[in-house]
Design a protein around this motif. Sequence first.
Motif, short mmCIF file in Angstrom:
data_model
loop_
_atom_site.label_atom_id
_atom_site.label_comp_id
_atom_site.label_asym_id
_atom_site.label_seq_id
_atom_site.Cartn_x
_atom_site.Cartn_y
_atom_site.Cartn_z
N ALA A 1 0.83 -1.21 0.00
CA ALA A 1 0.00 0.00 0.00
C ALA A 1 0.86 1.26 0.00
N GLY A 2 1.91 1.27 0.81
CA GLY A 2 2.81 2.41 0.85
C GLY A 2 3.54 2.60 -0.46
N LEU A 3 3.90 1.49 -1.10
CA LEU A 3 4.62 1.55 -2.37
C LEU A 3 3.75 2.18 -3.47
N VAL A 4 2.51 1.71 -3.60
CA VAL A 4 1.65 2.23 -4.68
C VAL A 4 1.25 3.68 -4.41
N ARG A 5 1.07 4.02 -3.15
CA ARG A 5 0.67 5.39 -2.83
C ARG A 5 1.78 6.38 -3.18
N GLU A 6 3.02 5.96 -2.99
CA GLU A 6 4.16 6.82 -3.32
C GLU A 6 4.14 7.21 -4.79
N ALA A 7 3.92 6.24 -5.67
CA ALA A 7 3.86 6.53 -7.11
C ALA A 7 2.64 7.38 -7.44
N ALA A 8 1.51 7.06 -6.82
CA ALA A 8 0.27 7.80 -7.11
C ALA A 8 0.38 9.26 -6.69
N VAL A 9 0.97 9.51 -5.53
CA VAL A 9 1.13 10.88 -5.03
C VAL A 9 2.00 11.68 -6.01
N ARG A 10 3.06 11.07 -6.50
CA ARG A 10 3.94 11.76 -7.45
C ARG A 10 3.22 12.06 -8.77
N ALA A 11 2.37 11.13 -9.22
CA ALA A 11 1.62 11.37 -10.45
C ALA A 11 0.62 12.51 -10.27
N LEU A 12 -0.05 12.55 -9.11
CA LEU A 12 -1.00 13.63 -8.83
C LEU A 12 -0.29 14.97 -8.74
N GLU A 13 0.86 14.99 -8.10
CA GLU A 13 1.63 16.24 -8.00
C GLU A 13 2.05 16.73 -9.38
N ASP A 14 2.47 15.82 -10.25
CA ASP A 14 2.87 16.18 -11.60
C ASP A 14 1.69 16.76 -12.37
N ALA A 15 0.50 16.21 -12.11
CA ALA A 15 -0.72 16.67 -12.80
C ALA A 15 -1.32 17.91 -12.16
N GLY A 16 -0.84 18.29 -10.97
CA GLY A 16 -1.42 19.43 -10.27
C GLY A 16 -2.83 19.14 -9.78
N LEU A 17 -3.11 17.87 -9.43
CA LEU A 17 -4.45 17.47 -9.02
C LEU A 17 -4.46 16.89 -7.61
N ALA A 18 -5.66 16.79 -7.04
CA ALA A 18 -5.85 16.19 -5.71
C ALA A 18 -6.59 14.86 -5.88
N TRP A 19 -6.63 14.07 -4.80
CA TRP A 19 -7.34 12.79 -4.84
C TRP A 19 -8.79 12.98 -5.28
N SER A 20 -9.38 14.08 -4.86
CA SER A 20 -10.80 14.32 -5.16
C SER A 20 -11.06 14.56 -6.64
N ASP A 21 -10.00 14.85 -7.42
CA ASP A 21 -10.16 15.07 -8.85
C ASP A 21 -10.21 13.77 -9.65
N ILE A 22 -9.90 12.67 -9.00
CA ILE A 22 -9.85 11.37 -9.69
C ILE A 22 -11.23 10.71 -9.66
N ASP A 23 -11.71 10.31 -10.84
CA ASP A 23 -13.04 9.69 -10.95
C ASP A 23 -13.01 8.18 -10.80
N ALA A 24 -11.91 7.54 -11.17
CA ALA A 24 -11.81 6.08 -11.10
C ALA A 24 -10.34 5.68 -11.07
N VAL A 25 -10.10 4.45 -10.60
CA VAL A 25 -8.73 3.92 -10.51
C VAL A 25 -8.68 2.60 -11.27
N VAL A 26 -7.65 2.44 -12.13
CA VAL A 26 -7.42 1.18 -12.83
C VAL A 26 -6.04 0.68 -12.43
N ILE A 27 -5.99 -0.51 -11.84
CA ILE A 27 -4.75 -1.02 -11.26
C ILE A 27 -4.38 -2.34 -11.93
N GLY A 28 -3.09 -2.61 -12.03
CA GLY A 28 -2.65 -3.87 -12.63
C GLY A 28 -1.40 -4.39 -11.96
N LYS A 29 -1.24 -5.69 -12.00
CA LYS A 29 -0.01 -6.32 -11.54
C LYS A 29 0.09 -7.70 -12.19
N ALA A 30 1.24 -8.32 -12.02
CA ALA A 30 1.46 -9.67 -12.55
C ALA A 30 0.74 -10.69 -11.65
#
Length: 388
Positions: free
Chosen positions: A26-55
């Motif tokens: 959970a901490g690992l994925v949140r780290e990447a997500a926070v950086r993507a939101l910061e790059d986009a200049g957006l907050a969690w509330s701006d996200i409408d849906a989440v699509v996740i994948g792994k092996a």
Amino acid sequence: MSDEPVAVVGIGQTKHVSARRDVSIAGLVREAAVRALEDAGLAWSDIDAVVIGKAPDFFEGLMMPELYLADALGAVGKPMLRVHTAGSVGGSTALVAADLVAARVHRTVLTLAFEKQSESNAMWGLSLPVPFQQPLLAGAGGFFAPHVRAYMRRTGAPDTVGSLVAYKDRRNALKNPYAHIHDPGITLEKVRSAPMLWDPIRYSETCPSSDGACAMVLTDRAGAGRSPHPPAWVHGGAMRSEPTLFVGKDFVSPRAGRDCAADVYRQAGIDDPRRQIDVVEMYVPFSWYEPMWLENLGFADEGEGWKLTESGVTALDGDLPVNPSGGVLSTNPIGASGMIRFAEAALQVRGRAGEHQVEGARTALGHAYGGGSQFFSMWLVGAEPPSG
């Protein structure tokens, strides 16, 4: 009604390493997500849906981890999808997210892929004895080595080509702060003298086992207009699959890969990929797959791919840079590896790839494959919105 144009406005990665013991999944994925939101200049509330994948889940031994990751990704009360297509899953996950935006189902989607290989052993996880099928022979390398040999026989490629790819990609990785393998003392001789693991694949010509995550924020035209940084625009994307084994299967140049690339090029209006695409982020877990995929993806005629590698065409300063980020040979959190290819392609056309930026990159291909070369996903991104 035409599809909504899709823009990549945020990208985030973790530093990829052998073991991230300081964080949970959970901490690992949140780290990447926070950086993507910061790059986009957006907050969690701006996200409408989440699509996740792994092996496959057995890589960590944790079944359906997406269920408990909803909280860490701000997805409680929001639609959340899980995608799985073996090693190509990171690419497929991004394409599912892009389709949701293109179809106007959601306006802004967070997509993320990850792997925490330190909590399992993927090589032996891939070596399960399956009844009535050929054994994988200690990991994916044992499965793919005969296909590399077949390519060498078919094309007459000298046995030095694999080392050239590994040397190039590991040097490129030194310019990428997120890459797993940083070997400042890398030399071509060091690569060539590494132990043989699966003939003809040497230890230095294989991907590492990494912990890491990659996230992207995808949005529509209106959302792109509010982005603080230039977006990357999706010009084409496709997935294809075929069985692992069937009579007449071409393991050197699978039909699904050729068809997938052709579909992406058709969507993007590409009729000469060698000239119209500026940079390629290609899924190369074993170095010989660079020349093999150069042919499969239409950048070289059959039997000619290794010549592009040998002549320096695929170098960072070459005519067609391949894997300026260091590629899967330098970073391999399996579930995320395909998404990293897609994200790095987007970084290139956004002009935000840092030290490994290809000057003047306007179009880039992200490519992923998985399983026994049976799952393929690709997208082509550009600096300008698609026409029409």
